[in-house]
Scaffold this motif. Structure first.
Motif, short mmCIF file in Angstrom:
data_model
loop_
_atom_site.label_atom_id
_atom_site.label_comp_id
_atom_site.label_asym_id
_atom_site.label_seq_id
_atom_site.Cartn_x
_atom_site.Cartn_y
_atom_site.Cartn_z
N TYR A 38 18.28 78.52 77.95
CA TYR A 38 18.32 77.42 76.98
C TYR A 38 19.27 76.31 77.43
CZ TYR A 38 15.90 80.30 73.55
OH TYR A 38 14.98 81.06 72.90
N CYS A 39 20.51 76.67 77.73
CA CYS A 39 21.50 75.61 77.96
C CYS A 39 21.38 75.01 79.36
CB CYS A 39 22.92 76.12 77.72
SG CYS A 39 23.51 77.37 78.86
N TRP A 40 20.89 75.77 80.34
CA TRP A 40 20.79 75.24 81.69
C TRP A 40 19.67 74.21 81.79
CZ3 TRP A 40 16.96 75.34 85.52
CH2 TRP A 40 17.39 74.94 86.79
N SER A 49 26.55 78.55 78.04
CA SER A 49 26.90 78.92 76.66
C SER A 49 25.87 79.79 75.95
CB SER A 49 27.15 77.66 75.83
OG SER A 49 26.01 76.83 75.86
N CYS A 50 24.60 79.72 76.36
CA CYS A 50 23.59 80.40 75.53
C CYS A 50 23.46 81.89 75.86
CB CYS A 50 22.24 79.70 75.66
SG CYS A 50 21.37 80.01 77.21
N ARG A 51 23.84 82.31 77.04
CA ARG A 51 23.81 83.70 77.54
C ARG A 51 22.40 84.28 77.65
NH1 ARG A 51 28.47 82.85 79.47
NH2 ARG A 51 28.80 85.04 79.96
N MET A 52 21.41 83.42 77.65
CA MET A 52 20.03 83.89 77.67
C MET A 52 19.59 84.28 79.08
SD MET A 52 17.69 84.36 75.45
CE MET A 52 16.10 85.12 75.77
N CYS A 53 20.28 83.76 80.10
CA CYS A 53 19.79 83.92 81.47
C CYS A 53 20.42 85.12 82.18
CB CYS A 53 20.09 82.64 82.26
SG CYS A 53 21.86 82.35 82.46
N GLN A 54 20.81 86.14 81.39
CA GLN A 54 21.51 87.28 82.02
C GLN A 54 20.60 88.05 82.98
OE1 GLN A 54 24.38 89.38 79.28
NE2 GLN A 54 23.25 88.17 77.81
#
Ligand code: SF4
Ligand code: SF4
Ligand code: FES
Length: 505
Positions: A38-40, A49-54
């Motif tokens: 999301y944030c990238w 910040s969104c931590r979605m790309c783990q």
């Protein structure tokens, strides 16, 4: 160059990149390697910040975020392991704790990353029993954007954009933890020349443009690749259309031209195809049928040519390379001097907007047309568009006007023939950096109008000029242009591709 393994496949990537950027540069992101994010954004500073790309990296105990973890040689990465899937579900569940489930009435539905990722990676049902946090609805952020604060997932893309691109910094995230809210800085409005880009960047339905909001559902639209014609940058855009109507322009990625941005003025220019158009021919200032206009124009050309009177022409920097080349060929046939042209000027902003407020002045220059603000004395003038004022035409006895919009010139010309705007025809423009870019026909006008080149061919054919009987076709003309003008070699309409190509030196 570091070698890495992603989901059991080996890749070689450039030095010094973060993992997500490296995968994007390979052209694999979400089309081969599914790392939701999301944030990238490739054109904004990293936020993380969104931590979605783990992702999971062999030998590293905790999951890492792909957008802010540097690539190292020999890395073995898993984007689909059970731990990664569970982490994604967890992030989505947290994001949805306070997000209203209002997709049926949200204008972003159909092109929303929260909707897409929830479908792909989310939990089948929510577990929360607490009421959702209350936040503002439909806030007026300025002249162009409406903000539904309760939908915001705090990715800060809009905040970084306003700081980094226009440099205006109207937006910020205020408070801490679960009280964090994206807001305007007190006493400001989101009112800069690039404000509408935040709606493209917002991955959810929090920021929407007032212009497009609630006009049509996104799944009824199809997108056509074209180019903005409001200045000599020629920003690459998608024109979204449905039922022969354009609903919006959104920027299209071209690293050599506009990254993924466009200015608000260019974005709203899709409406110019609808307002104040010339919808019929005029003869002596009075409405006439298209065929009457064509006959009158060809009579004037024949009479001027047979009497040996001078014919002059004023080209338009809004015309395509193909239309301008047709004008050049007609003037050669008639033994007339090369056309002149005039370019409307304004301010450059150092971001995208150029001072030349027309898309194809460089094309006119490459075709040998000279700049002039008036037309030399002659028996007959052929005038494209309404860039020149009527006072610049005082030395011309009679003139044929080929134009898209009604103007001061329309009532004064001997004949007016209606032509097509950029979204109604195929062709190419040459931008300020000498990049030739293709635009495509998006809609059809509901009245008889043709591109300038097609009108010239019909006038010449009616006037009985040799070699002008073949119906005009932008692709055939483009091929001839590339064959006859060395600068355009390799820049034909069928060769330009998605991003265009530079004129030969
Ligand atoms: S409004 Fe949209 S772009 Fe801005 S922080 Fe919220 S979710 Fe991100
Ligand atoms: S910068 Fe120029 S080409 Fe780009 S969108 Fe604005 S007016 Fe159009
Ligand atoms: S995309 Fe990596 S943390 Fe948001």
């Amino acid at each position: 160059m570091p070698k890495i393994t992603i989901d059991e496949k080996d890749y070689e990537v450039a030095d010094g990149l973060m993992i997500l950027q490296a995968i994007d540069d390979l052209g694999l992101l979400m089309s081969g390697v599914d790392i939701p994010h999301y944030c990238w954004h490739p054109k904004l500073p990293i936020d993380g910040s969104c931590r979605m790309c783990q992702i999971e990296i062999e030998g590293v105990p905790k999951l890492q975020i792909a957008c802010n973890t540097p690539v190292k040689d020999g890395m073995v990465i898993s984007t689909q392991s059970e731990r990664v899937q569970t982490a994604r579900q967890g992030v989505l569940e947290l994001l949805l704790l306070n997000h209203p489930l209002d997709c049926p009435i949200c204008d972003q539905a159909g092109e929303c990353k929260l909707q897409d990722y929830s479908f792909d990676f989310g939990m089948p049902a929510g577990r929360t029993k607490e009421p959702r946090r209350v936040a503002k609805k439909a806030v007026d952020l300025g002249p162009t954007i409406t903000f539904d604060q309760e939908r915001c997932i705090l990715c800060r893309r809009c905040v970084r954009f306003c700081r980094e691109v226009p440099g205006t910094g109207e937006l910020g995230v205020f408070n801490r933890g679960e009280r964090s809210l994206m807001e305007l800085f007190p006493g400001t409005q989101l009112d800069n020349d690039y404000s509408m880009n935040v709606a493209d960047l917002c991955p959810v339905g929090a920021l929407t443009t007032k212009d497009f909001r609630f006009k049509i559902r996104s799944w009824f639209l199809d997108d056509v690749e074209t180019v903005c014609d409001r200045c000599s940058t020629g920003c690459n855009v998608y024109a979204s259309r449905s039922n022969n109507k354009i609903y919006r322009f959104v920027p299209r990625l071209n690293d050599d031209v506009n990254d993924t941005w466009m200015c608000d003025h260019g974005r709203l220019s899709y409406k110019m195809g609808r307002e104040n158009r010339l919808e019929s021919a005029l003869v002596g200032g009075k409405p006439a049928s298209f065929i009457e206009g064509l006959r009158k124009a060809s009579d004037l050309v024949r009479a001027a040519s047979e009497s040996g009177g001078t014919i002059v022409a004023s080209a338009s920097p809004f015309s395509s390379n193909e239309d301008l080349f047709t004008l050049r060929k007609l003037l050669e046939t008639l033994g007339a001097p090369p056309a002149t042209f005039s370019v409307p000027a304004g301010k450059a902003d150092g971001i995208l907007t150029q001072a030349e407020k027309a898309p194809n002045a460089e094309g006119a220059r490459a075709l040998g047309f000279q700049e002039s603000d008036e037309l030399a004395g002659a028996k007959l003038g052929i005038v494209f568009g309404h860039v020149l004022p009527a006072t610049a035409l005082t030395q011309v006895e009679k003139w044929i006007l080929i134009d898209t919009h009604a103007s001061d010139l329309s009532g004064k010309a001997a004949v007016v023939l209606p032509s097509r705007v950029v979204t109604e025809k195929d062709g190419s423009f040459t931008n300020h950096a000498k990049r030739v870019q293709r635009f495509r026909r998006v809609v059809e006008p509901s009245w008889e109008a043709w591109s300038e080149g097609a009108l010239l061919q019909q006038i010449a054919d009616f006037a009985g000029l040799d070699g002008w009987s073949e119906p005009w076709d932008a692709f055939a003309v483009s091929k001839r242009l590339c064959d006859e003008v060395p600068a355009f070699s390799g820049c034909g309409l069928t060769e330009l591709g998605f991003c265009g190509c530079e004129l030969s030196k």
